[in-house]
Design a protein around this motif. Structure first.
Motif, PDB file in Angstrom:
ATOM      1  N   PRO A 327       0.808  -1.223   0.000  1.00  0.00           N
ATOM      2  CA  PRO A 327       0.000   0.000   0.000  1.00  0.00           C
ATOM      3  C   PRO A 327       0.844   1.277   0.000  1.00  0.00           C
ATOM      4  O   PRO A 327       1.948   1.319   0.545  1.00  0.00           O
ATOM      5  CB  PRO A 327      -0.803  -0.123   1.302  1.00  0.00           C
ATOM      6  N   LYS A 328       0.270   2.296  -0.628  1.00  0.00           N
ATOM      7  CA  LYS A 328       0.888   3.626  -0.653  1.00  0.00           C
ATOM      8  C   LYS A 328       0.259   4.540   0.404  1.00  0.00           C
ATOM      9  O   LYS A 328       0.847   5.560   0.759  1.00  0.00           O
ATOM     10  CB  LYS A 328       0.716   4.256  -2.035  1.00  0.00           C
ATOM     11  N   ALA A 329      -0.947   4.168   0.855  1.00  0.00           N
ATOM     12  CA  ALA A 329      -1.641   4.955   1.885  1.00  0.00           C
ATOM     13  C   ALA A 329      -2.090   4.013   2.996  1.00  0.00           C
ATOM     14  O   ALA A 329      -3.265   3.652   3.093  1.00  0.00           O
ATOM     15  CB  ALA A 329      -2.823   5.692   1.273  1.00  0.00           C
ATOM     16  N   PRO A 330      -1.150   3.573   3.842  1.00  0.00           N
ATOM     17  CA  PRO A 330      -1.485   2.587   4.886  1.00  0.00           C
ATOM     18  C   PRO A 330      -2.040   3.242   6.148  1.00  0.00           C
ATOM     19  O   PRO A 330      -1.760   4.405   6.450  1.00  0.00           O
ATOM     20  CB  PRO A 330      -0.139   1.927   5.175  1.00  0.00           C
ATOM     21  N   LEU A 331      -2.825   2.459   6.884  1.00  0.00           N
ATOM     22  CA  LEU A 331      -3.416   2.909   8.147  1.00  0.00           C
ATOM     23  C   LEU A 331      -3.335   1.781   9.151  1.00  0.00           C
ATOM     24  O   LEU A 331      -3.736   0.647   8.857  1.00  0.00           O
ATOM     25  CB  LEU A 331      -4.879   3.323   7.932  1.00  0.00           C
ATOM     26  N   ILE A 332      -2.815   2.069  10.333  1.00  0.00           N
ATOM     27  CA  ILE A 332      -2.808   1.118  11.437  1.00  0.00           C
ATOM     28  C   ILE A 332      -3.856   1.554  12.452  1.00  0.00           C
ATOM     29  O   ILE A 332      -3.832   2.695  12.922  1.00  0.00           O
ATOM     30  CB  ILE A 332      -1.435   1.042  12.135  1.00  0.00           C
ATOM     31  N   LEU A 333      -4.765   0.658  12.792  1.00  0.00           N
ATOM     32  CA  LEU A 333      -5.749   0.916  13.839  1.00  0.00           C
ATOM     33  C   LEU A 333      -5.378   0.053  15.040  1.00  0.00           C
ATOM     34  O   LEU A 333      -5.391  -1.179  14.963  1.00  0.00           O
ATOM     35  CB  LEU A 333      -7.160   0.581  13.353  1.00  0.00           C
ATOM     36  N   GLY A 334      -5.057   0.683  16.167  1.00  0.00           N
ATOM     37  CA  GLY A 334      -4.573  -0.061  17.324  1.00  0.00           C
ATOM     38  C   GLY A 334      -3.059  -0.211  17.239  1.00  0.00           C
ATOM     39  O   GLY A 334      -2.359   0.641  16.701  1.00  0.00           O
ATOM     40  N   GLY A 335      -2.561  -1.317  17.777  1.00  0.00           N
ATOM     41  CA  GLY A 335      -1.116  -1.567  17.695  1.00  0.00           C
ATOM     42  C   GLY A 335      -0.290  -0.544  18.433  1.00  0.00           C
ATOM     43  O   GLY A 335       0.764  -0.110  17.948  1.00  0.00           O
ATOM     44  N   GLY A 336      -0.743  -0.160  19.635  1.00  0.00           N
ATOM     45  CA  GLY A 336      -0.035   0.846  20.409  1.00  0.00           C
ATOM     46  C   GLY A 336       1.320   0.402  20.920  1.00  0.00           C
ATOM     47  O   GLY A 336       2.084   1.231  21.412  1.00  0.00           O
ATOM     48  N   LEU A 348       7.406  -1.408   3.856  1.00  0.00           N
ATOM     49  CA  LEU A 348       6.884  -0.468   2.871  1.00  0.00           C
ATOM     50  C   LEU A 348       7.990   0.447   2.345  1.00  0.00           C
ATOM     51  O   LEU A 348       9.067   0.562   2.933  1.00  0.00           O
ATOM     52  CB  LEU A 348       5.756   0.363   3.487  1.00  0.00           C
ATOM     53  N   ASP A 349       7.701   1.121   1.228  1.00  0.00           N
ATOM     54  CA  ASP A 349       8.676   2.039   0.632  1.00  0.00           C
ATOM     55  C   ASP A 349       9.065   3.124   1.639  1.00  0.00           C
ATOM     56  O   ASP A 349       8.250   3.565   2.449  1.00  0.00           O
ATOM     57  CB  ASP A 349       8.084   2.687  -0.619  1.00  0.00           C
ATOM     58  N   GLN A 350      10.307   3.561   1.542  1.00  0.00           N
ATOM     59  CA  GLN A 350      10.832   4.536   2.492  1.00  0.00           C
ATOM     60  C   GLN A 350      10.110   5.874   2.448  1.00  0.00           C
ATOM     61  O   GLN A 350      10.135   6.641   3.412  1.00  0.00           O
ATOM     62  CB  GLN A 350      12.331   4.752   2.245  1.00  0.00           C
ATOM     63  N   SER A 351       9.453   6.169   1.329  1.00  0.00           N
ATOM     64  CA  SER A 351       8.737   7.436   1.199  1.00  0.00           C
ATOM     65  C   SER A 351       7.300   7.361   1.727  1.00  0.00           C
ATOM     66  O   SER A 351       6.609   8.383   1.785  1.00  0.00           O
ATOM     67  CB  SER A 351       8.697   7.859  -0.275  1.00  0.00           C
ATOM     68  N   THR A 352       6.861   6.161   2.115  1.00  0.00           N
ATOM     69  CA  THR A 352       5.468   5.971   2.547  1.00  0.00           C
ATOM     70  C   THR A 352       5.279   6.436   3.987  1.00  0.00           C
ATOM     71  O   THR A 352       5.997   6.008   4.888  1.00  0.00           O
ATOM     72  CB  THR A 352       5.068   4.489   2.425  1.00  0.00           C
ATOM     73  N   ILE A 353       4.288   7.303   4.185  1.00  0.00           N
ATOM     74  CA  ILE A 353       3.917   7.758   5.523  1.00  0.00           C
ATOM     75  C   ILE A 353       2.821   6.832   6.054  1.00  0.00           C
ATOM     76  O   ILE A 353       1.840   6.559   5.360  1.00  0.00           O
ATOM     77  CB  ILE A 353       3.411   9.215   5.499  1.00  0.00           C
ATOM     78  N   ILE A 354       2.999   6.351   7.275  1.00  0.00           N
ATOM     79  CA  ILE A 354       2.055   5.405   7.877  1.00  0.00           C
ATOM     80  C   ILE A 354       1.213   6.139   8.903  1.00  0.00           C
ATOM     81  O   ILE A 354       1.745   6.677   9.885  1.00  0.00           O
ATOM     82  CB  ILE A 354       2.802   4.235   8.538  1.00  0.00           C
ATOM     83  N   GLU A 355      -0.091   6.171   8.676  1.00  0.00           N
ATOM     84  CA  GLU A 355      -0.991   6.805   9.633  1.00  0.00           C
ATOM     85  C   GLU A 355      -1.360   5.791  10.718  1.00  0.00           C
ATOM     86  O   GLU A 355      -1.677   4.632  10.420  1.00  0.00           O
ATOM     87  CB  GLU A 355      -2.245   7.320   8.931  1.00  0.00           C
ATOM     88  N   HIS A 356      -1.316   6.234  11.946  1.00  0.00           N
ATOM     89  CA  HIS A 356      -1.509   5.341  13.092  1.00  0.00           C
ATOM     90  C   HIS A 356      -2.551   5.932  14.021  1.00  0.00           C
ATOM     91  O   HIS A 356      -2.471   7.115  14.391  1.00  0.00           O
ATOM     92  CB  HIS A 356      -0.171   5.159  13.830  1.00  0.00           C
ATOM     93  N   VAL A 357      -3.544   5.134  14.402  1.00  0.00           N
ATOM     94  CA  VAL A 357      -4.605   5.572  15.298  1.00  0.00           C
ATOM     95  C   VAL A 357      -4.558   4.721  16.561  1.00  0.00           C
ATOM     96  O   VAL A 357      -4.657   3.487  16.499  1.00  0.00           O
ATOM     97  CB  VAL A 357      -5.997   5.455  14.632  1.00  0.00           C
ATOM     98  N   GLU A 358      -4.400   5.359  17.703  1.00  0.00           N
ATOM     99  CA  GLU A 358      -4.322   4.667  18.989  1.00  0.00           C
ATOM    100  C   GLU A 358      -5.149   5.427  20.010  1.00  0.00           C
ATOM    101  O   GLU A 358      -4.958   6.643  20.192  1.00  0.00           O
ATOM    102  CB  GLU A 358      -2.867   4.562  19.452  1.00  0.00           C
ATOM    103  N   LEU A 359      -6.064   4.735  20.660  1.00  0.00           N
ATOM    104  CA  LEU A 359      -6.917   5.382  21.658  1.00  0.00           C
ATOM    105  C   LEU A 359      -6.145   5.770  22.907  1.00  0.00           C
ATOM    106  O   LEU A 359      -6.311   6.861  23.446  1.00  0.00           O
ATOM    107  CB  LEU A 359      -8.069   4.438  22.026  1.00  0.00           C
TER     108      LEU A 359
END
Length: 550
Positions: A327-336, A348-359
């Protein structure tokens, strides 16, 4: 107590003590037995029932109002309240080792016993433990039920002060709730909160006592000191016994005579109570290794350092092999814990920004700053490629306007109603809308393998609930798979052809051995797709069939 102001203050303080006992006991029960909502509700009901019973008894001639009787009630509360955690912790050690886990071990080595037979064999000890624990809660409620009638009676003939006494009593309950939630539980723990309430109760008793009665305070004081010394070793022993036996890290059972010696050599547990959950990082001995580090959240196993690499590879690299894309637009839900983020940074590619959501920001800070956790996650949460938002995943997906082509869902298992919404068809529908045309989601989700001793009618229904809920959303492909003891679902949105799980795929995985991969290929999950199984926030079906062994 001639002053009405003193009575009002006493009504408030005694309410604080009584309510702290109830909140602490409910939290300890839920920590030991799971399902916070259930044990919170049961404990409140028993406690309030005790209050009403105590108020009823206080109106009888046998329990006539007197200052001496009132003092005795407070002294008994200052002893009983702090003793309840010791009973719950010590009783749970005995129940866990000699009834619960012993029977699970028998099940795993027996060709004849079924899960139902094991449940029946441990039913009586479990019920006995719960009844004794809730019986103590009832006793605390009953003793507390004497307080308000006496305080109101002490002001008789000085005007109508009943409403003011009740008002200060209710205000004390408010103070106790706020103090427990925002100070005592995070900073002191539920166990020591009972000790704090006991000391406060004893101070009130000293205030009530007349000069000649103050000698009675000596024995409760001694009991509080004993509790203070016993709390830490008992709590530590309980948590370690829970870890060792439930997760099978010891090669054999420990006899009752060997138990004290065994408990005295246990390593320390690193604990942190966040606003949402309790984190415990423990060093555990393995049968064939010196030790491994394990993280437990609210008493439930999260990961151990000896096997987490294969688990996270099953969530990171394996989905890319199936989807034939990264993926070029990844999202992690959880995984704190930052472990999945660690692997995706490499994958993932070094230029890929990973969005992370943690409560839980507390979980994030623990994983970002703890030396032991940094040693495992390699400082992934400090990477500038990880953009973390501290928000509930349900709200994040609902309000997001972005599209993602790879979503990695690493939520706690649905042990309670609090987490249930993250396994609902409503959540998955919103998630589906935020996925681009050709995209995937991979979910760490509990499924029952057909070869598992937990399979059967419950296992079939459990699998059907999860698969039917995802199917209802509209995913074109649903691929369940297991790696070791963990199960996952690969859900695809789009029309592209996918790579099927095959023997050669195992050679492309670094941390999943070929032996484990062969078991993955052999794994089967029985289920049927039917709308009657769909899990909804408004009609929760998942908890109805949740197996006790998850």
């Amino acid at each position: 107590m001639n002053s009405s102001r003193k009575v009002y203050g006493l009504a408030m303080l005694l309410s604080v003590c009584s309510f702290l006992y109830e909140l602490s006991i409910a939290k300890i029960f839920s920590d030991l037995l799971g399902n916070f909502i259930l044990w919170q509700s049961v404990t409140i009901a028993v406690y309030i029932g005790g209050l009403s019973f105590g108020a009823f008894l206080s109106d009888t001639k046998r329990f006539a109002h007197s200052r001496v009787r009132f003092l005795k009630v407070e002294l008994m509360l200052s002893i009983l309240g702090p003793l309840v955690p010791l009973f719950l912790l010590a009783g749970h050690i005995i129940y866990r080792i000699y009834f619960n886990d012993a029977m699970i071990d028998v099940l795993e080595t027996s060709d004849f016993l079924t899960i139902q037979q094991v449940k029946e064999s441990r039913w009586l000890p479990w019920v006995t433990y719960v009844l004794l624990g809730q019986g103590l809660t009832l006793a605390i409620g009953t003793l507390s039920g004497f307080e308000i009638p006496y305080l109101i009676q002490s002001l008789k003939g000085k005007g109508n002060h009943s409403l003011m006494v009740l008002g200060f009593n209710y205000f004390g309950s408010l103070l106790a709730s706020l103090a427990f939630s925002f100070w005592l539980l995070p900073q002191v723990s539920a166990v020591y909160t009972c000790l704090f309430a006991g000391v406060l109760n004893l101070i009130c008793a000293v205030f009530i006592a007349e000069e000649k009665s103050r000698k009675w305070v000596a024995f409760p004081s001694f009991c509080l000191i004993v509790c203070a010394f016993l709390y830490q070793p008992t709590y530590k022993a309980n948590r370690h016994v829970f870890y060792y036996y439930f997760y099978k890290y010891l090669p054999e059972q420990v006899s009752m005579s060997e138990l004290p010696r065994f408990l005295s050599f246990l390593p320390p547990i690193e604990e942190r109570q966040t606003l949402y959950q309790k984190l415990e990082f423990a060093s555990l001995p393995l049968q064939d290794e010196p030790h491994t580090n394990g993280l437990f959240i609210d008493g439930h196993f999260q990961f151990d350092s000896s096997s987490e690499r294969s688990y996270h590879e099953a969530m990171s690299r394996l989905p890319h092999l199936i989807a034939l894309m990264k993926p070029k637009a990844p999202l992690i839900l959880g995984g704190g814990d930052g472990l999945l983020a660690r692997d995706l940074i490499k994958e993932l590619d070094q230029s890929t920004i990973i969005e992370h959501v943690e409560l839980d920001e507390g979980m994030y800070e623990f994983s970002r700053n703890s030396e032991q956790m940094i040693g495992l996650n390699e400082g992934s949460l400090s990477s500038d490629r990880i953009h973390t938002s501290f928000v509930d995943a349900f709200s994040f997906i609902k309000n997001s306007s972005k599209y993602y082509d790879g979503i990695y869902i690493d939520f706690p298992y649905p042990y309670s109603y609090d987490v249930l919404k993250l396994y609902s068809v409503e959540f998955y529908r919103m998630l589906f809308k935020r996925m681009s045309k050709e995209s995937f989601a991979v979910l760490d989700i509990p499924l029952v393998n057909s070869s598992s001793p937990h399979s059967g009618a419950n296992g079939f229904q459990h699998n059907s609930i999860i698969m039917s809920t995802l199917h209802e959303v509209g995913f074109s492909h649903l691929i369940p798979y297991a790696v070791g003891d963990e199960s996952f679902i690969f859900a695809y949105k789009g029309e592209r052809s996918l790579r099927q799980l095959d023997p050669t795929m195992g050679t492309e995985l670094a941390h999943i051995s070929m032996e484990v991969w062969s078991q993955t290929l052999d794994a089967e999950f029985s289920f049927e797709i039917d709308s009657q199984y769909v899990n909804s926030i408004f009609k929760p079906t998942l908890l109805s069939f949740r197996d006790d062994f998850f």
